[in-house]
Scaffold this active site. Structure first.
Site, PDB file in Angstrom:
ATOM      1  N   ASP A 180      -6.528   4.209   9.588  1.00 58.82           N
ATOM      2  CA  ASP A 180      -7.927   4.190   9.133  1.00 58.82           C
ATOM      3  C   ASP A 180      -8.255   2.888   8.406  1.00 58.82           C
ATOM      4  O   ASP A 180      -9.368   2.383   8.507  1.00 58.82           O
ATOM      5  CB  ASP A 180      -8.199   5.367   8.200  1.00 58.82           C
TER       6      ASP A 180
ATOM      7  N   HIS B 212       0.802  -1.218   0.000  1.00 54.49           N
ATOM      8  CA  HIS B 212       0.000   0.000   0.000  1.00 54.49           C
ATOM      9  C   HIS B 212       0.840   1.275   0.000  1.00 54.49           C
ATOM     10  O   HIS B 212       0.347   2.344   0.361  1.00 54.49           O
ATOM     11  CB  HIS B 212      -0.951   0.003   1.201  1.00 54.49           C
TER      12      HIS B 212
ATOM     13  N   GLU C 275     -11.338  12.770  14.024  1.00 50.33           N
ATOM     14  CA  GLU C 275     -10.827  13.137  12.711  1.00 50.33           C
ATOM     15  C   GLU C 275     -11.728  14.222  12.131  1.00 50.33           C
ATOM     16  O   GLU C 275     -12.864  14.404  12.570  1.00 50.33           O
ATOM     17  CB  GLU C 275     -10.769  11.937  11.756  1.00 50.33           C
TER      18      GLU C 275
END
Length: 521
Positions: free
Chosen positions: A157, A92, A268
């Site tokens: 997340d 990723h 957030e």
């Protein structure tokens, strides 16, 4: 040719590893005609960013830590070679950080995904922790730890990232303001250095390596095991979203919530630039937005997302906590929404968005993301910088803006934060660039735009630092690390003197052993 020379060395490695180990070493598809091998090698030249493609000469799928140690020991003894090695977890990275052009990629997911949970005996003695393979995913650790009523304190997340991968960067999310990043919640590591040494390290044992590897961008060693601090997991989570049309009030309320860590468990914030953004960001939020702000060409809205853990001891406790929080906030009336979900579903919320994007063919597309740490005093100017450089009505993807506290980060680690005040904002411009909408020229333009923003934001007036950085030159890397550059170089010379590891970061060229540290000055 250089490539042929490297390939000869890899052939020797294959023979050594075949004799000494049961590990699977996949050579380049130039030698093997198998389509399955071709697919495996190709995957190692692709990451989530899909911007840079750097094919390796070979891929190692180790069956044990010893396989990795053997490979690096061999390469470190070959100072005349220029073969490099990159560890790849879930792939990723954004700018080929886990790739190794003409080198060797180690696929960490082939290691046994061992997870061992150790629960403390009582409240007076010890603490709970998990020993977990560096190639395991955070979602796997969550699933296993919840069986014991436990979970790590700090998250990303998205949970389908490898343990070693996020610890090599930082690991941040809405719990960071309260518990610090994931690298602040590690008790011990097993690391294979660039010299092939397998070392168990902690804050009190081989501490220089321990702190170097955490946030070290894969430059000093490969994490093969991590001991992660655990805490009691709540049964449920009370999850809120509140909307704003004024940036100053949005920021003020976020800073209010940061000052309430005993009440708020997650925080957030994000920009809502258009109606499509609002709808896409609400996929994971399982509550109908029965009324939403009206969008016009000039409208930009902001949203604070916060959560309170519910241990289901006394039902009134959570309600009282929520009331204490919301009565002090100044959100846009009546646009506040709440939902109650399981702890697992809350932490795994981005998975729903992923599934939606996959179904529409919008997941495996280029992601020219930009992540920055911005000091409090520069956040308004940085917001204006973003607005001036982007067409928000056409923007696709979330724009995150939320605060963290610098004092929750250990300054001994290799992670880089702005050298300013304690309160810092995380800004993530998480843009997707589907080829059907954004051509190669369009994608290149976004990358150039991001570089301009980084250049302007890194100036003293804003003082920002890039997270998950990919700098274009050694000079830029030195500027990125600032006063920590000499320490970073010294650690490199100590643990990976030939610069074998982490070629995709583009920090250190592969060099001979003698005079390595002076080469990087």
């Amino acid at each position: 040719m250089e490539f042929a020379f490297i390939f000869t060395k890899i052939n020797i490695l294959i023979i050594i590893l075949a004799i000494c180990s049961p590990c699977k070493f996949i050579q380049s598809p130039m030698d093997f005609g198998s389509s399955s091998l071709l697919q495996t090698t190709n995957t190692s030249s692709i990451d989530f960013g899909r911007i840079i493609f750097s094919p390796p000469s070979a891929v190692l799928r180790p069956q044990s830590t010893d396989d990795i140690s053997l490979l690096l020991t061999f390469l470190s003894a070959s100072s005349f070679s220029k073969v490099t090695v990159a560890a790849r977890g879930a792939g990723h990275s954004i700018h080929a950080q886990s790739q190794a052009l003409d080198g060797i990629v180690i696929e960490m997911d082939s290691l046994p995904s061992d997870i061992h949970i150790h629960k403390k005996l009582d409240d007076e003695h010890g603490f709970s922790y998990a020993d977990v393979s560096g190639g395991a995913l955070w979602v796997e650790l969550l699933e296993e730890s919840l069986k014991f009523g436990l979970a790590p304190r700090s998250w990303t997340d998205y949970l389908y990232l490898s343990i070693g991968g996020t610890l090599s960067n930082g690991g941040i999310s809405g719990q960071t303001f309260k518990y610090g990043p994931q690298i602040s919640n590690v008790l011990e590591l097993d690391v294979v250095t660039g010299k092939g040494d397998l070392i168990t390290c902690s804050p009190t044992k081989s501490s220089e390596l321990f702190f170097a590897v955490l946030g070290g961008l894969g430059q000093f060693g490969i994490i093969t095991r991590a001991r992660i601090l655990l805490q009691d997991a709540p049964e449920k989570v009370k999850w809120f979203r509140a909307f704003y049309d004024d940036f100053d009030i949005f920021i003020k309320d976020q800073e209010l919530l940061v000052s309430m860590p005993d009440l708020v468990d997650y925080l957030e914030g994000f920009v809502v630039p258009n109606e499509e953004s609002l709808l896409s960001s609400s996929i994971a939020f399982p509550a109908p937005l029965h009324s939403v702000p009206s969008f016009h060409l000039s409208n930009v809205y902001y949203c604070i997302e916060f959560a309170v853990h519910d241990f289901q001891v006394e039902p009134s406790v959570v309600e009282q906590t929520v009331e204490k929080i919301t009565t002090q906030m100044s959100y846009l009336q009546p646009y506040i929404y709440s939902v109650e979900v399981s702890y697992f579903d809350f932490l795994n919320r981005v998975r729903m968005e992923e599934m939606s994007l996959r179904a529409r063919g919008l997941w495996e597309v280029p992601h020219p993301w930009l992540n920055m740490f911005v000091p409090k005093f520069g956040i308004k100017e940085f917001k204006d910088l973003l607005m001036d450089n982007m067409s928000l009505n056409q923007f696709k993807g979330p724009i995150l803006i939320y605060p963290i506290l610098k004092n929750k980060w250990d300054t001994n680690t290799s992670a880089v934060l702005p050298d300013t005040e304690d309160l810092i904002y995380i800004v993530g411009v998480l843009q997707s660039a589907a080829p059907a909408i954004c051509s190669a020229e369009c994608l290149a333009g976004i990358v150039r735009r991001n570089r301009r923003i980084v250049g302007a934001a890194s100036a003293e007036r804003i003082g920002a630092k890039q997270y998950l950085a990919q700098q274009p030159s050694l000079l830029h890397w030195r500027s990125h690390f600032g006063g920590e550059w000499n320490r970073f170089v010294a650690r490199k010379a100590r643990f990976d003197p030939l610069a074998i590891l982490g070629p995709g970061q583009g920090i250190f060229p592969r060099v001979r052993l003698h005079g390595a540290d002076s080469t990087w000055q």
